[in-house]
Design a protein around this motif. Structure first.
Motif, mmCIF file in Angstrom:
data_model
loop_
_atom_site.group_PDB
_atom_site.id
_atom_site.type_symbol
_atom_site.label_atom_id
_atom_site.label_comp_id
_atom_site.label_asym_id
_atom_site.label_seq_id
_atom_site.Cartn_x
_atom_site.Cartn_y
_atom_site.Cartn_z
ATOM 1 N N LEU A 211 0.829 -1.209 0.000
ATOM 2 C CA LEU A 211 0.000 0.000 0.000
ATOM 3 C C LEU A 211 0.865 1.262 0.000
ATOM 4 N N LEU A 216 -0.653 4.754 -0.954
ATOM 5 C CA LEU A 216 -1.914 4.677 -0.211
ATOM 6 C C LEU A 216 -1.633 4.481 1.276
ATOM 7 N N ASP A 218 -1.675 2.812 4.973
ATOM 8 C CA ASP A 218 -1.582 1.400 5.338
ATOM 9 C C ASP A 218 -2.727 0.939 6.234
ATOM 10 N N ARG A 219 -3.757 1.778 6.357
ATOM 11 C CA ARG A 219 -4.902 1.402 7.182
ATOM 12 C C ARG A 219 -6.068 0.871 6.344
ATOM 13 N N ALA A 220 -5.869 0.746 5.057
ATOM 14 C CA ALA A 220 -6.933 0.231 4.189
ATOM 15 C C ALA A 220 -7.306 -1.184 4.613
ATOM 16 N N TYR A 222 -7.460 -3.757 3.043
ATOM 17 C CA TYR A 222 -6.568 -4.728 2.420
ATOM 18 C C TYR A 222 -5.523 -5.227 3.407
ATOM 19 N N ASN A 224 -5.946 -4.920 6.816
ATOM 20 C CA ASN A 224 -6.604 -5.055 8.111
ATOM 21 C C ASN A 224 -6.499 -6.499 8.603
#
Length: 267
Positions: A211, A216, A218-220, A222, A224
């Motif tokens: 990410l 982007l 890194d809390r998306a 994806y 988690n």
């Protein structure tokens, strides 16, 4: 000028001799007006004798590639007796290499075509891996030698390419809870399917780095942990249903995983 007649004789396909003969003919003929007769896969003196007689009758010349010294010498002797021009295309090169390398030749016909075949098989496997990457077309599952199964970021694509260089046709299928795997996956031979499992924390680290590389956060979802555990549980249920071998790729390089896969395939 009468049409030139050339006889191409070989203990293999004869393409090498034909290519050299045509290259030489181009120095004399502008309109491709010549007659060529090819005698491939020669392995006996009787056929050579007939070929020489035909060349004499048609007032032609012979170009040949024969790795067997006995057949080479017989053809040259017979041609001399019949007063037929006979050119050894490969023999002098083999003899020179034997002297220079102080090594005996293998004397096996058609080795260059075996190398070509190996090259084309590798290219075909690489193209196959690209075509059937990431579950793009489930028809590849039936046609493949190996099917890699795993969640996102378990090195399915680099593994497919690495194995393709070993001339293996590899398809890979991503496992996502919201998407039902293709029915072809459950019809495939379980012995050629390989599940790629991974430690949840390791996968979390890999996805966070991915990410970041994409710019982007890194809390998306994806990356988690709850989502990752859900994906891995779903993956486990799929491989248990298929009953295929599973490899832990958490701390393995692509080459290591590939070697494990090759060992499994050999068994």
């Amino acid at each position: 000028m009468e049409k030139p007649v050339v006889f191409v004789i070989s203990d293999s396909v004869g393409e090498t001799a034909e290519f050299v003969v045509k290259a030489a003919l181009s120095q004399f003929i502008y309109d491709q007006e010549y007659e060529m007769h090819r005698f491939p896969y020669i392995d006996n003196k009787m056929t050579l004798k007939k070929a020489v007689q035909l060349a004499k009758d048609k007032q032609g010349i012979i170009g040949f590639t024969l790795v067997d010294p006995e057949l080479r010498n017989y053809l040259k002797t017979e041609s001399k007796i019949q007063h037929v021009e006979c050119i050894d295309i490969m023999g002098p090169m083999i003899s020179a290499m034997e002297r220079a390398f102080s090594r005996k030749p293998r004397l096996e016909p058609g080795l260059i075509h075996q190398l070509d075949e190996d090259y084309f098989k590798r290219i075909e496997a690489i193209e196959f891996a690209v075509r059937y990457d990431d579950g793009r077309d489930p028809r590849g599952i039936q046609q493949s030698d190996i099917v890699l199964i795993g969640v996102s970021r378990t090195s399915k694509t680099p593994l497919s390419q690495y194995l393709a260089h070993k001339r293996l046709k590899v398809a890979n299928v991503p496992i996502v809870p919201e998407v039902e795997p293709p029915s072809e996956l459950f019809k495939a031979n379980p012995a050629k399917c390989i599940g790629l499992k991974i430690n949840p924390q390791k996968l979390n680290d890999i996805r966070k780095e991915r990410l970041k590389a994409l710019g982007l956060g890194d809390r998306a979802i994806y990356a988690n942990m709850e989502r990752i555990n859900k994906e891995l549980e779903h993956f486990q249920s799929i491989v248990e249903k298929i009953k295929c071998p599973v490899i832990d790729v958490s701390y393995k390089a692509v080459e290591e995983t590939a070697n494990v896969i090759l060992t499994i395939m050999r068994k």
